[in-house]
Design a protein around this motif. Structure first.
Motif, PDB file in Angstrom:
ATOM      1  N   ASN A  80       1.337  -7.187  -1.538  1.00  0.00           N
ATOM      2  CA  ASN A  80       1.412  -5.795  -1.091  1.00  0.00           C
ATOM      3  C   ASN A  80       1.887  -4.888  -2.215  1.00  0.00           C
ATOM      4  O   ASN A  80       1.520  -3.729  -2.290  1.00  0.00           O
ATOM      5  CB  ASN A  80       2.354  -5.685   0.104  1.00  0.00           C
ATOM      6  N   THR A  85      -5.354  -7.170  -4.600  1.00  0.00           N
ATOM      7  CA  THR A  85      -5.078  -7.797  -3.315  1.00  0.00           C
ATOM      8  C   THR A  85      -6.116  -8.825  -2.933  1.00  0.00           C
ATOM      9  O   THR A  85      -5.819  -9.759  -2.221  1.00  0.00           O
ATOM     10  CB  THR A  85      -4.994  -6.742  -2.218  1.00  0.00           C
ATOM     11  N   GLU A  89      -5.107 -12.458  -1.607  1.00  0.00           N
ATOM     12  CA  GLU A  89      -5.385 -12.739  -0.207  1.00  0.00           C
ATOM     13  C   GLU A  89      -6.049 -14.092  -0.049  1.00  0.00           C
ATOM     14  O   GLU A  89      -5.738 -14.845   0.843  1.00  0.00           O
ATOM     15  CB  GLU A  89      -6.312 -11.662   0.366  1.00  0.00           C
ATOM     16  N   HIS A 103       2.229 -10.947   7.738  1.00  0.00           N
ATOM     17  CA  HIS A 103       1.837  -9.595   7.377  1.00  0.00           C
ATOM     18  C   HIS A 103       2.294  -8.629   8.446  1.00  0.00           C
ATOM     19  O   HIS A 103       2.839  -7.566   8.146  1.00  0.00           O
ATOM     20  CB  HIS A 103       0.325  -9.520   7.228  1.00  0.00           C
ATOM     21  N   GLU A 116      -2.280  -1.691   6.839  1.00  0.00           N
ATOM     22  CA  GLU A 116      -2.518  -3.000   7.421  1.00  0.00           C
ATOM     23  C   GLU A 116      -4.014  -3.249   7.600  1.00  0.00           C
ATOM     24  O   GLU A 116      -4.538  -4.303   7.289  1.00  0.00           O
ATOM     25  CB  GLU A 116      -1.817  -3.033   8.769  1.00  0.00           C
ATOM     26  N   HIS A 119      -5.705  -3.780   4.322  1.00  0.00           N
ATOM     27  CA  HIS A 119      -5.350  -5.105   3.855  1.00  0.00           C
ATOM     28  C   HIS A 119      -6.258  -6.152   4.500  1.00  0.00           C
ATOM     29  O   HIS A 119      -6.811  -7.035   3.835  1.00  0.00           O
ATOM     30  CB  HIS A 119      -3.889  -5.339   4.264  1.00  0.00           C
TER      31      HIS A 119
END
Lengths: 485, 174
Positions: A80, A85, A89, A103, A116, A119
């Motif tokens: 984060n 990312t 991930e 998360h 969120e 993400h």
């Protein structure tokens, strides 16, 4: 001498062309940006429903799960704050649920709903971008390991001085000829991973490693250069034995003594030692390392059981095909019966290892180990348990009967089920860590199977035309010709 | 009524196999053959029906699997579903991996033991059973073929003497 029928050659080319189209289609339609993913998710109402449900479930389970996945939480925390990312991930794709739980837990404290969502989209994007690569990788690995299994089986028959199998040696040598192109393709895929063309192996991504102290601790072993050197040595060793054994086997046909046979005997014994070490390490490198947070001790044996049974099945099917065309004069139903017994025995052996691995982890239920199976049972339920039916229940019930083991059509039918079952097995090993919940057996996966099947048929049957299908001066060939059970 | 049989003795299994084929071709009924060790292919040469003991064993295995499943389903799931170390005892399938070792062993146990007992019963073997060998040498190094006498006795004797027999005896059986 065997002549490659033009009809089979056409089939092989058609399979390859269809395969390339399927693979190309899957690469072409893979999403490029987060916006594409958003559209896909919006269109896929089923997935949205599933996701909402999962989120709800996660919320309920969050408090206890949070402690269990401390490791993963750290990884995500780092993500984060970091810039890349997508790669990070992927690192925790195999811990998908936990990932989302942790998360969410963090999200409640520090992030708004929008971040969120963003993400999540990046996470799905990385999975969908992995999908075409993973499809190709699974099929490439599967077909290469079949030819490696045939080579190992050939070496075992030589080292054991088996009296029944010499009439099938040329078939095994032909199947093992695929090892050369197959290994080259797998090696290129591994190189592409190290060069960051694809992200099937998360530990190859320096941004992930920087945030993940578990992988950092393993980087002495899991690093690109060492990984490729190992792969080159393993593949080089296998191909070297294959070429050497083939050369000796052909030379023995025109020899005046048994010196080439003795050379092959010694080489086979040495190869089997090399093979069992490299096979084990190969399975950690090429298969287990897609889940770099997870480890299992009997994994190498498990992978071995999976491809040796596929290899014996392919040997039986190719032998039956050639026999039906009248090329294998001395192969009788007893030889087929023996191969079918190996198919049966190795199927049970595979199941034994599959269950041993599963049950030990299920029984102890240690969080860092169980995530592997939790992910598979929740998201790959049908393939995960379906393969047990295909690889165990079906062959056991069909191939237990002595009379059935002599019928070509029964062997071919059981063989097709076993081969599909073991493809699903490799699918289950690779996919959950690379594409997660986004799995689907679509154009990319089927295309990859067709392409490699076509290539396999082309290479194997071309190799079969290169030498007589009966090893002439093998000291055990007379016994093998008159083998009956 | 007299119940005569011919005992033909051989000292080599190859000669015995040839003799069996000749005897079958001449349509003499072979009552029994006694050998000191298994002779490969003798059952085929005699025209004996294949054994069905493997089928029995498979069925016994299924019985064993059923017994194990029923037993543990009753004890662990229905009778007293305790929480033992967090194992899920809500349904059989949930806790099944823990039962598989028992299911496997019971299957093998039933398949093996019941098959062996079936073999003993079908071949009439048990402790204190009186031995049935017609000639002590058949347990050591001789092969004996017993053929029922029908028709001309001396012709039969000369037929078997020509099959490589080391001894041909006519015996009154009770």
């Amino acid at each position: 001498m065997y002549t490659f029928s033009s009809r089979l050659k056409t089939i092989a080319f058609v399979l390859m062309i269809l395969g390339v189209l399927g693979i190309g289609y899957s690469f072409f339609t893979a999403p490029k940006t987060v916006e594409d993913v958003e559209k896909i998710l919006a269109a896929d109402s089923h997935h949205n429903g599933g996701h909402a449900e999962a989120a709800h479930h996660d919320e309920a389970a969050a408090p206890e799960a949070h402690t269990a996945v401390k490791e993963e939480s750290h990884a995500v925390e780092g993500v984060n704050g970091g810039h890349d990312t997508i790669h990070a991930e992927t690192a925790v794709v195999n811990h998908d649920n936990h990932n989302e739980i942790s998360h969410e837990a963090h999200g409640a404290e520090a992030h708004d709903a929008h971040a969120e969502h963003e993400h999540h989209l990046k996470h799905v994007l990385s999975q969908l971008q992995n999908k075409p690569w993973a499809g190709v990788y699974v099929a490439a690995l599967f077909f290469m390991l079949i030819s490696l299994g045939a080579l190992a089986f050939f070496a075992i028959q030589n080292a054991a001085q088996a009296g029944w199998s010499p009439v099938l040696f040329r078939v095994m040598e032909g199947i093992s000829s695929y090892l050369i192109p197959g290994a080259v393709i797998v090696f290129l895929l591994l190189v592409a991973g190290v060069l960051q063309f694809h992200h099937l192996f998360v530990w190859m991504d320096p941004d992930v490693v920087a945030e993940d102290h578990l992988i950092q601790a393993k980087s002495g072993y899991l690093n690109g250069a060492f990984f490729l050197i190992r792969a080159a040595i393993f593949m080089g060793g296998w191909i070297f034995y294959r070429q050497y054994a083939r050369k000796n086997s052909l030379a023995q046909d025109d020899a005046t003594d048994n010196s080439f046979y003795k050379k092959n005997f010694k080489a086979s014994a040495a190869f089997l030692v090399f093979f069992i070490v490299t096979e084990s390490i190969m399975s950690w490198d090429w298969i287990m390392s897609v889940d770099p947070h997870w480890y299992s001790t009997l994994f190498g044996w498990y992978v071995f059981a999976s491809f040796i049974v596929s290899a014996v099945t392919v040997i039986a099917m190719v032998a039956i095909y050639l026999k039906s065309l009248g090329y294998l004069e001395y192969v009788n139903t007893s030889h087929i019966h023996d191969l079918a017994k190996f198919m049966f025995g190795f199927s049970v052996f595979w199941t034994y290892l599959w269950f041993s691995q599963f049950m030990l982890i299920w029984y102890a239920d240690i969080p860092e180990e169980i995530v592997y199976f939790k992910m598979r049972i929740e998201n790959y339920n049908l393939p995960f348990f379906g393969m047990v039916v295909m690889n165990f229940v079906f062959p056991v019930l069909i191939l237990i009967n002595t009379d059935f083991k002599r019928l070509s059509w029964v062997i071919v039918m059981a063989g097709i089920v076993i081969l599909f079952g073991h493809y699903i097995d490799f699918f289950n090993m690779i996919m959950p860590a690379t594409v997660g919940e986004q799995w689907f057996i679509g154009a990319g996966e089927i295309g990859a199977i067709l392409f490699f099947l076509g290539l396999f048929i082309f290479v194997v049957f071309t190799a079969l035309t290169k030498a007589p299908l009966l090893a002439k001066r093998n000291p055990l060939i007379e016994e093998s010709k008159h083998f009956h059970y | 009524m007299s119940n005569k049989v011919i005992h033909v003795l051989y000292n080599d299994d190859d000669i015995l196999m040839d003799a069996v084929k000749q005897t079958r071709a001449a349509h003499h009924h072979i009552e029994e053959i006694y050998t000191p060790f298994p002779v490969h292919g003798l059952d085929k040469a005699m025209g004996l029906a294949p054994t069905r003991i493997a089928i029995c064993s498979f069925l016994y295995g299924l019985v064993g699997l059923s017994v194990a499943t029923a037993m543990m389903n009753f004890i662990m799931i229905h009778d007293w579903p305790q929480d033992i170390g967090g194992k899920p005892s809500f349904s059989y399938i949930q806790n099944m991996p823990a039962f598989v070792p028992v299911m496997f062993e019971m299957t093998v146990f039933f398949a093996a033991h019941l098959m062996v007992i079936t073999f003993y019963m079908r071949s009439k073997l048990w402790p204190f059973k009186s031995a049935e060998n017609p000639d002590l040498r058949t347990t050591d190094d001789h092969f004996l073929m017993e053929v029922a006498v029908s028709g001309d006795e001396s012709q039969l004797v000369s037929f078997f003497e020509n099959t490589g027999a080391v001894e041909v005896k006519v015996i009154e059986k009770h």
